[in-house]
Write an enzyme that holds these catalytic residues in place. Structure first.
Site, short mmCIF file in Angstrom:
data_model
loop_
_atom_site.label_atom_id
_atom_site.label_comp_id
_atom_site.label_asym_id
_atom_site.label_seq_id
_atom_site.Cartn_x
_atom_site.Cartn_y
_atom_site.Cartn_z
N HIS A 5 0.80 -1.24 0.00
CA HIS A 5 0.00 0.00 0.00
C HIS A 5 0.82 1.27 0.00
O HIS A 5 0.27 2.36 -0.04
CB HIS A 5 -0.95 0.00 1.20
CG HIS A 5 -1.76 -1.25 1.30
ND1 HIS A 5 -1.35 -2.34 2.05
CD2 HIS A 5 -2.90 -1.61 0.69
CE1 HIS A 5 -2.24 -3.30 1.92
NE2 HIS A 5 -3.18 -2.90 1.11
N GLY A 21 -6.27 12.21 8.50
CA GLY A 21 -7.02 11.21 7.75
C GLY A 21 -7.03 11.52 6.26
O GLY A 21 -6.86 10.64 5.42
N ARG A 25 -5.23 17.07 3.22
CA ARG A 25 -4.71 17.75 4.41
C ARG A 25 -3.21 17.48 4.56
O ARG A 25 -2.43 18.35 4.94
CB ARG A 25 -5.43 17.25 5.67
CG ARG A 25 -6.72 17.98 5.96
CD ARG A 25 -6.41 19.09 6.94
NE ARG A 25 -7.32 20.21 6.78
CZ ARG A 25 -8.33 20.50 7.59
NH1 ARG A 25 -8.57 19.74 8.63
NH2 ARG A 25 -9.08 21.55 7.37
N ARG A 44 -3.09 4.75 -4.34
CA ARG A 44 -4.47 5.04 -3.92
C ARG A 44 -4.68 6.52 -3.59
O ARG A 44 -5.58 6.87 -2.82
CB ARG A 44 -4.87 4.20 -2.71
CG ARG A 44 -5.07 2.74 -3.05
CD ARG A 44 -5.42 1.92 -1.84
NE ARG A 44 -5.45 0.52 -2.23
CZ ARG A 44 -6.57 -0.19 -2.34
NH1 ARG A 44 -7.74 0.34 -2.06
NH2 ARG A 44 -6.52 -1.44 -2.74
N ARG A 88 -1.17 11.04 14.97
CA ARG A 88 -2.38 11.29 14.18
C ARG A 88 -2.92 12.67 14.53
O ARG A 88 -3.02 13.02 15.72
CB ARG A 88 -3.42 10.21 14.47
CG ARG A 88 -4.83 10.59 14.11
CD ARG A 88 -5.77 9.41 14.03
NE ARG A 88 -7.13 9.72 14.43
CZ ARG A 88 -8.01 10.46 13.75
NH1 ARG A 88 -7.66 11.01 12.58
NH2 ARG A 88 -9.21 10.68 14.21
N SER A 91 -9.90 14.73 13.73
CA SER A 91 -11.03 15.43 14.33
C SER A 91 -11.89 14.41 15.07
O SER A 91 -11.75 13.21 14.90
CB SER A 91 -11.86 16.14 13.25
OG SER A 91 -12.41 15.19 12.38
N GLU A 182 -10.04 5.85 14.76
CA GLU A 182 -8.75 5.22 14.45
C GLU A 182 -7.83 4.92 15.64
O GLU A 182 -6.94 4.05 15.53
CB GLU A 182 -7.95 6.12 13.48
CG GLU A 182 -8.50 6.23 12.08
CD GLU A 182 -9.55 7.31 11.93
OE1 GLU A 182 -9.71 8.13 12.87
OE2 GLU A 182 -10.24 7.34 10.90
N SER A 204 -14.69 18.68 16.07
CA SER A 204 -15.37 19.27 14.91
C SER A 204 -16.86 19.46 15.17
O SER A 204 -17.50 20.30 14.54
CB SER A 204 -15.15 18.40 13.67
OG SER A 204 -15.66 17.11 13.90
N ASP A 205 -17.41 18.64 16.08
CA ASP A 205 -18.84 18.74 16.37
C ASP A 205 -19.12 18.17 17.75
O ASP A 205 -18.29 17.47 18.31
CB ASP A 205 -19.65 17.97 15.31
CG ASP A 205 -19.17 16.53 15.17
OD1 ASP A 205 -18.14 16.31 14.49
OD2 ASP A 205 -19.78 15.65 15.78
N ARG A 218 -12.52 25.49 11.32
CA ARG A 218 -11.82 24.24 11.02
C ARG A 218 -10.37 24.52 10.66
O ARG A 218 -9.45 23.85 11.11
CB ARG A 218 -12.46 23.51 9.84
CG ARG A 218 -13.52 22.56 10.22
CD ARG A 218 -14.18 21.98 8.97
NE ARG A 218 -15.48 21.47 9.31
CZ ARG A 218 -15.71 20.22 9.70
NH1 ARG A 218 -14.73 19.35 9.76
NH2 ARG A 218 -16.91 19.83 10.05
#
Ligand code: HPA
Length: 235
Positions: A5, A21, A25, A44, A88, A91, A182, A204-205, A218
């Site tokens: 990968h 993620g 970004r 990918r 990592r 959000s 994750e 984020s929420d 954001r």
């Protein structure tokens, strides 16, 4: 030699990798914060690049969404590219009233509703945790920038659109701060392979209030978090 990968040659990935993620970004971070960034992966479309920041060699790469995805990328980076630490930068959705959109959450532990840990054949429940040196450094770097991070447990969930829309309340009752998708797999992979990892999250929420961050917020909060992550990565 490339892995299934990641199409990078050995030696092209730094010891420390920042992982959002979203691969776009990752490209934004490389183009904004790294000097002389060289792309090492586009398999990918999962952008990965290595450059320097304040003289320190550093990589940034997307990890996709969910534990299967970060599980694959983190395993290959740790095992085949000798990566020592993964941070990592993601959000999360807050599930406590005192955790609000824009806040920074540092995942001290990662509970999960996934079957990830069944592969280890243990009787009982594994408790994945952040690496203390990274967590400690992140708290200090955040506070030095006037941020007041929440440090505690998160839920790494397989499910974004949960059939039971109130299921999060049972995790909230256990003191879990927020939901992402994750951390448990990353922390377990790091532990099994003897490496370091940390999950830093901007809220984020909020599932408690239904409030979400604006697009402008954001970007600002992402920038704040990146600066903390870069300070941690610089050691
Ligand atoms: N659930 C899972 N992951 C998330 C959420 C959420 O509510 N918000 C941002 N990432």
């Amino acid at each position: 030699m490339a892995t299934p990968h990641i199409g990078a040659e050995p030696g092209t990935v730094a010891e420390t990798v920042l992982m959002p993620g979203d691969p776009l970004r990752a490209r934004f971070v490389a183009e904004t914060y790294l000097t002389d960034a060289v792309v090492f992966n586009d398999v990918r479309g999962m952008y990965g690049a290595t450059g320097t920041h304040d003289g320190a060699r550093l990589s940034v790469m997307g990890h996709g969404m969910g534990m299967p995805s970060i599980g694959i990328y983190s395993h290959e980076l740790f095992r085949f590219y000798d990566v020592a630490r993964i941070i990592r930068i993601g959000s999360c959705g807050a599930i406590q009233p005192h955790v609000a959109p824009r806040d920074l959450v540092l995942a001290m532990s990662a509970s999960t509703d996934s079957n990830w840990h069944h592969q280890y054949g243990i009787t009982g429940h594994y408790a994945p945790t952040a690496s203390w040196p990274l967590l400690h450094a992140a708290v200090q770097a955040a506070q030095a920038r006037g941020l007041a991070p929440h440090v505690g447990g998160v839920l790494a969930s397989d499910v974004f659109y949960h059939h039971d829309e109130q299921a999060w309340r049972r995790w909230a009752a256990l003191g879990v701060l927020a939901i992402e998708m994750e951390a448990a797999a990353l922390y377990a992979n790091a532990a099994v392979l003897g490496r370091e990892s940390l999950v830093m999250l901007t809220v984020s929420d909020s599932l408690v209030t239904g409030h979400a961050m604006s697009a402008a917020d954001r970007q600002t909060t992402f920038t704040d978090m990146i600066e903390v992550a870069l300070a941690v990565a610089a050691g």
